[in-house]
Enzyme design. Structure first.
Site, PDB file in Angstrom:
ATOM      1  N   ARG A 178      14.387  -3.412  -5.688  1.00 26.01           N
ATOM      2  CA  ARG A 178      13.019  -3.479  -6.185  1.00 26.01           C
ATOM      3  C   ARG A 178      12.997  -3.641  -7.696  1.00 26.01           C
ATOM      4  O   ARG A 178      13.837  -3.084  -8.404  1.00 26.01           O
ATOM      5  CB  ARG A 178      12.246  -2.219  -5.808  1.00 26.01           C
ATOM      6  CG  ARG A 178      12.192  -1.929  -4.310  1.00 26.01           C
ATOM      7  CD  ARG A 178      11.375  -2.974  -3.576  1.00 26.01           C
ATOM      8  NE  ARG A 178      11.248  -2.651  -2.173  1.00 26.01           N
ATOM      9  CZ  ARG A 178      10.298  -1.857  -1.680  1.00 26.01           C
ATOM     10  NH1 ARG A 178       9.413  -1.305  -2.511  1.00 26.01           N
ATOM     11  NH2 ARG A 178      10.233  -1.598  -0.403  1.00 26.01           N
ATOM     12  N   LYS A 227       2.599   6.983   4.167  1.00 26.65           N
ATOM     13  CA  LYS A 227       1.949   5.674   4.215  1.00 26.65           C
ATOM     14  C   LYS A 227       1.373   5.355   5.593  1.00 26.65           C
ATOM     15  O   LYS A 227       0.915   4.231   5.828  1.00 26.65           O
ATOM     16  CB  LYS A 227       2.951   4.586   3.819  1.00 26.65           C
ATOM     17  CG  LYS A 227       3.555   4.774   2.433  1.00 26.65           C
ATOM     18  CD  LYS A 227       4.604   3.700   2.152  1.00 26.65           C
ATOM     19  CE  LYS A 227       5.316   3.950   0.838  1.00 26.65           C
ATOM     20  NZ  LYS A 227       6.340   2.903   0.560  1.00 26.65           N
ATOM     21  N   PRO A 230       0.830  -1.210   0.000  1.00 24.49           N
ATOM     22  CA  PRO A 230       0.000   0.000   0.000  1.00 24.49           C
ATOM     23  C   PRO A 230       0.865   1.261   0.000  1.00 24.49           C
ATOM     24  O   PRO A 230       1.761   1.403   0.833  1.00 24.49           O
ATOM     25  CB  PRO A 230      -0.799  -0.133   1.304  1.00 24.49           C
ATOM     26  CG  PRO A 230      -0.839  -1.599   1.570  1.00 24.49           C
ATOM     27  CD  PRO A 230       0.487  -2.114   1.106  1.00 24.49           C
ATOM     28  N   GLU A 231       0.599   2.135  -0.958  1.00 25.81           N
ATOM     29  CA  GLU A 231       1.312   3.407  -1.052  1.00 25.81           C
ATOM     30  C   GLU A 231       0.327   4.534  -0.755  1.00 25.81           C
ATOM     31  O   GLU A 231      -0.816   4.287  -0.364  1.00 25.81           O
ATOM     32  CB  GLU A 231       1.950   3.546  -2.431  1.00 25.81           C
ATOM     33  CG  GLU A 231       2.953   2.442  -2.730  1.00 25.81           C
ATOM     34  CD  GLU A 231       3.637   2.604  -4.076  1.00 25.81           C
ATOM     35  OE1 GLU A 231       3.765   3.757  -4.556  1.00 25.81           O
ATOM     36  OE2 GLU A 231       4.055   1.588  -4.660  1.00 25.81           O
TER      37      GLU A 231
END
Length: 262
Positions: free
Chosen positions: A249, A59, A2-3
């Protein structure tokens, strides 16, 4: 993970569903997710309190519990909230706040990487964690001042929560794709005009994502997100998207559309 758009969507959802409700009890099914407080202490602090308002920074999501403090929720890699009647979900929550009247706020997190805490002062928490300005609130001058001298890649700079709070791996790719800037570009080599383009892209992408409830399918068809997968193609030129590893990433980009120097 979740961003910012996801957490802002969570915040609006909870604002519409739980404000004004009174806490009956707290249940913690994954105590390792608690930070600096025990299950018993959290229950004792929150029991009988009424939820007043919500707040988000980056966040992090905060729920004000009258004069007891702010319940902090960080959703880790797989977390999300759900409000409903007792036992309404098929999944097992990691944390649940039960309210008088029968409804509850459940926190689901398959990988149990989220965090739960109680903080007295949100601004003090932000300072203590050295979080950067929220990505939805940051102005152009602050944005440029904080990013243009960073070392490493421009994508890593966007994702550094101490520099600017809220942007993660997925939306960093989208922002840079819209700005036509290569994710591995060095911040110090990026011109002011290109940084302005990145800033405008950031504002547009986040505004659109929040308006869409963080659902990629509701974003414009020219967005990268709907094509951000194996064998995905650039929605502008049709070429195969490439991947690389930046900061551990997986990064998606279009080699034709995104350049290191613009």
């Amino acid at each position: 993970m979740p961003e910012l758009p996801d957490v802002e969507t969570f915040r609006r959802y909870l604002k519409s569903r739980v404000l004004g409700k009174v806490v009956e009890r707290v249940e913690v099914l994954a105590p390792a997710m608690l930070r600096d407080i025990s299950t018993e202490q959290l229950h004792s602090q929150l029991r009988g309190s009424r939820l007043r308002t919500t707040r988000r920074h980056g966040k992090y999501l905060f729920l004000e519990c009258e004069d007891r403090g702010w319940l902090l929720l960080h959703f880790g890699m797989t977390g999300y909230p759900q409000v409903g009647r007792h036992g309404a979900s098929r999944d097992e929550p990691r944390f649940r706040v039960r309210f008088l009247g029968g409804e509850s706020l459940a926190f689901f997190d398959r990988r149990k990487l989220g965090r739960i805490a109680l903080v007295r002062d949100v601004d003090a928490f932000i300072r203590t964690r050295k979080l950067g300005p929220d990505a939805l609130d940051i102005g152009w001058r602050t944005f440029h001042a904080r990013l243009h001298r960073k070392r490493g890649s421009v994508k890593a700079a966007l994702m550094d929560q101490h520099t600017i709070a809220g942007i993660g791996n997925v939306y960093a790719d989208e922002i840079l794709f819209r700005a036509r800037l290569h994710p591995a570009a060095e911040p110090t080599a990026v011109t002011v005009s290109t940084w302005r383009r990145v800033y405008r892209s950031l504002r547009t992408v986040l505004d659109q994502a929040v308006a869409a409830g963080a659902a990629p399918s509701r974003l414009p068809r020219t967005s990268l997100l709907s094509n951000r997968h194996k064998n995905g193609r650039c929605p502008r030129c049709g070429s195969r998207l490439r991947t690389m590893r930046l900061g551990g990433r997986t990064t998606y980009y279009c080699a034709r559309e995104q350049r290191t120097r613009t």
